[in-house]
Design a protein around this motif. Structure first.
Motif, PDB file in Angstrom:
ATOM      1  N   PHE A   3      14.877  28.640  19.954  1.00  0.00           N
ATOM      2  CA  PHE A   3      13.422  28.522  19.991  1.00  0.00           C
ATOM      3  C   PHE A   3      12.976  27.184  19.398  1.00  0.00           C
ATOM      4  N   GLY A   4      13.524  26.843  18.228  1.00  0.00           N
ATOM      5  CA  GLY A   4      13.169  25.573  17.588  1.00  0.00           C
ATOM      6  C   GLY A   4      13.614  24.375  18.394  1.00  0.00           C
ATOM      7  N   ALA A   5      14.817  24.453  18.949  1.00  0.00           N
ATOM      8  CA  ALA A   5      15.333  23.343  19.745  1.00  0.00           C
ATOM      9  C   ALA A   5      14.523  23.144  21.016  1.00  0.00           C
ATOM     10  N   ALA A   6      14.092  24.258  21.623  1.00  0.00           N
ATOM     11  CA  ALA A   6      13.258  24.155  22.824  1.00  0.00           C
ATOM     12  C   ALA A   6      11.911  23.515  22.488  1.00  0.00           C
ATOM     13  N   MET A   7      11.323  23.894  21.356  1.00  0.00           N
ATOM     14  CA  MET A   7      10.077  23.276  20.908  1.00  0.00           C
ATOM     15  C   MET A   7      10.261  21.773  20.732  1.00  0.00           C
ATOM     16  N   MET A   8      11.373  21.411  20.090  1.00  0.00           N
ATOM     17  CA  MET A   8      11.639  19.994  19.828  1.00  0.00           C
ATOM     18  C   MET A   8      11.863  19.237  21.126  1.00  0.00           C
ATOM     19  N   SER A   9      12.569  19.828  22.063  1.00  0.00           N
ATOM     20  CA  SER A   9      12.835  19.160  23.334  1.00  0.00           C
ATOM     21  C   SER A   9      11.539  18.840  24.066  1.00  0.00           C
ATOM     22  N   ILE A  10      10.577  19.771  23.984  1.00  0.00           N
ATOM     23  CA  ILE A  10       9.287  19.557  24.633  1.00  0.00           C
ATOM     24  C   ILE A  10       8.460  18.516  23.889  1.00  0.00           C
ATOM     25  N   GLY A  11       8.518  18.566  22.549  1.00  0.00           N
ATOM     26  CA  GLY A  11       7.602  17.775  21.753  1.00  0.00           C
ATOM     27  C   GLY A  11       8.071  16.416  21.280  1.00  0.00           C
ATOM     28  N   ILE A  12       9.391  16.159  21.289  1.00  0.00           N
ATOM     29  CA  ILE A  12       9.881  14.968  20.611  1.00  0.00           C
ATOM     30  C   ILE A  12       9.359  13.677  21.237  1.00  0.00           C
ATOM     31  N   PHE A  13       9.276  13.635  22.554  1.00  0.00           N
ATOM     32  CA  PHE A  13       8.693  12.438  23.164  1.00  0.00           C
ATOM     33  C   PHE A  13       7.181  12.503  23.151  1.00  0.00           C
ATOM     34  N   GLY A  14       6.640  13.718  23.275  1.00  0.00           N
ATOM     35  CA  GLY A  14       5.190  13.872  23.302  1.00  0.00           C
ATOM     36  C   GLY A  14       4.520  13.333  22.057  1.00  0.00           C
ATOM     37  N   ILE A  15       4.995  13.763  20.873  1.00  0.00           N
ATOM     38  CA  ILE A  15       4.365  13.299  19.637  1.00  0.00           C
ATOM     39  C   ILE A  15       4.632  11.823  19.426  1.00  0.00           C
ATOM     40  N   HIS A  16       5.818  11.359  19.813  1.00  0.00           N
ATOM     41  CA  HIS A  16       6.123   9.933  19.653  1.00  0.00           C
ATOM     42  C   HIS A  16       5.216   9.091  20.546  1.00  0.00           C
ATOM     43  N   ALA A  17       5.003   9.558  21.754  1.00  0.00           N
ATOM     44  CA  ALA A  17       4.122   8.844  22.680  1.00  0.00           C
ATOM     45  C   ALA A  17       2.683   8.843  22.176  1.00  0.00           C
ATOM     46  N   ILE A  18       2.225   9.982  21.637  1.00  0.00           N
ATOM     47  CA  ILE A  18       0.868  10.067  21.088  1.00  0.00           C
ATOM     48  C   ILE A  18       0.675   9.038  19.982  1.00  0.00           C
ATOM     49  N   CYS A  19       1.658   8.949  19.089  1.00  0.00           N
ATOM     50  CA  CYS A  19       1.563   7.995  17.974  1.00  0.00           C
ATOM     51  C   CYS A  19       1.544   6.555  18.476  1.00  0.00           C
ATOM     52  N   CYS A  20       2.426   6.247  19.424  1.00  0.00           N
ATOM     53  CA  CYS A  20       2.487   4.881  19.961  1.00  0.00           C
ATOM     54  C   CYS A  20       1.174   4.505  20.638  1.00  0.00           C
ATOM     55  N   LEU A  21       0.656   5.399  21.458  1.00  0.00           N
ATOM     56  CA  LEU A  21      -0.580   5.109  22.190  1.00  0.00           C
ATOM     57  C   LEU A  21      -1.767   4.992  21.239  1.00  0.00           C
ATOM     58  N   ALA A  22      -1.798   5.838  20.205  1.00  0.00           N
ATOM     59  CA  ALA A  22      -2.882   5.750  19.231  1.00  0.00           C
ATOM     60  C   ALA A  22      -2.857   4.396  18.526  1.00  0.00           C
ATOM     61  N   MET A  23      -1.673   3.944  18.139  1.00  0.00           N
ATOM     62  CA  MET A  23      -1.549   2.653  17.462  1.00  0.00           C
ATOM     63  C   MET A  23      -1.981   1.517  18.385  1.00  0.00           C
ATOM     64  N   MET A  24      -1.550   1.569  19.633  1.00  0.00           N
ATOM     65  CA  MET A  24      -1.913   0.501  20.566  1.00  0.00           C
ATOM     66  C   MET A  24      -3.403   0.523  20.890  1.00  0.00           C
TER      67      MET A  24
END
Length: 237
Positions: free
Chosen positions: A99-120
């Motif tokens: 369950f945790g790994a599936a959550m991470m697989s979905i979210g790991i790029f999502g949150i990273h992309a959100i942070c990058c786009l917010a900074m830019m």
């Protein structure tokens, strides 16, 4: 999650390790948010973020893609290893990890992309000449809500995966030394923060803490490396 044959697991786990190493570097690049008042984004980002090369955030975004692929492969390798060892003995632990790994697989790029786009986004607004007040009014809310949602999702996944990893090592499901726990997801995150705090206190240079911002994702990488090491150890099955 997807079962991987034993002959392929080491490659999957190594891909996970490499992907998380890249992601940790990407986290460090994102930590460069400028220094000095005034601050925006609820005090997290300095208006001097305009002085930070945008390429840092662009490279971090790219590393996030690599990380997402690496984590997906690594988690499949780890799931397969654990499944072979505990499916009939402790199926609940396997389900929790999955369950945790599936959550991470979905979210790991999502949150990273959100942070990058917010900074830019905010950096572009500063460079365009907008005031701190205008940025707070027009940019903070649209960037903040996805950031909060993504961060919460990622934190929950981190805690689930980190705790199950500790349990697996302590119970010899992942048959490696308990020393691996120290550089696992949760402990390495805390350790990097402690070292960063000491470095800043001793040197007075807050920028040094940026180079230790990848503790969480580096810990995930070392988790995959620990399982890869366990694949060689047939004792204690």
């Amino acid at each position: 999650m997807g079962y991987v044959e034993e002959s392929k697991r080491k490659w999957y786990l190594m891909a996970g390790f490499i992907g998380m190493m890249f992601c940790g570097v990407g986290d460090c690049l994102l930590a460069f948010m400028g220094e000095g008042a005034p601050y925006v984004f609820y005090g997290m980002i300095s208006m001097n973020v305009s002085e930070v090369p945008m390429v840092l955030y662009q490279v971090s975004f790219l590393f996030g893609i690599i990380a997402a692929i690496g984590y997906l492969l690594g988690s499949k390798g780890m799931y397969s290893y654990v499944k072979d060892r505990v499916e009939n003995k402790n199926p609940k632990l396997l389900k929790v990890y999955t369950f945790g790994a599936a959550m991470m697989s979905i979210g790991i790029f999502g949150i990273h992309a959100i942070c990058c786009l917010a900074m830019m986004n905010i950096q572009a607004a500063v460079r365009a000449g907008l005031s701190a007040e205008a940025i707070e009014q027009y940019f903070t809310a649209p960037d903040l809500y996805p950031f909060i949602l993504g961060t919460t999702w990622q934190t929950v996944a981190d805690v689930i995966v980190g705790i199950t990893f500790i349990i697996m090592v302590c119970k010899k499901i992942v048959n490696v030394s308990r020393a691996w726990i120290v550089i696992g997801p949760l402990c390495l995150y805390v350790l990097c923060h402690i070292i960063a705090y000491i470095l800043v206190a001793v040197t007075g240079n807050p920028s040094l803490s940026n180079f230790l911002a990848g503790g969480e994702t580096w810990g995930l990488g070392f988790m995959f490396l620990a399982v890869r090491r366990a694949c060689d150890n047939k004792m204690g099955a």
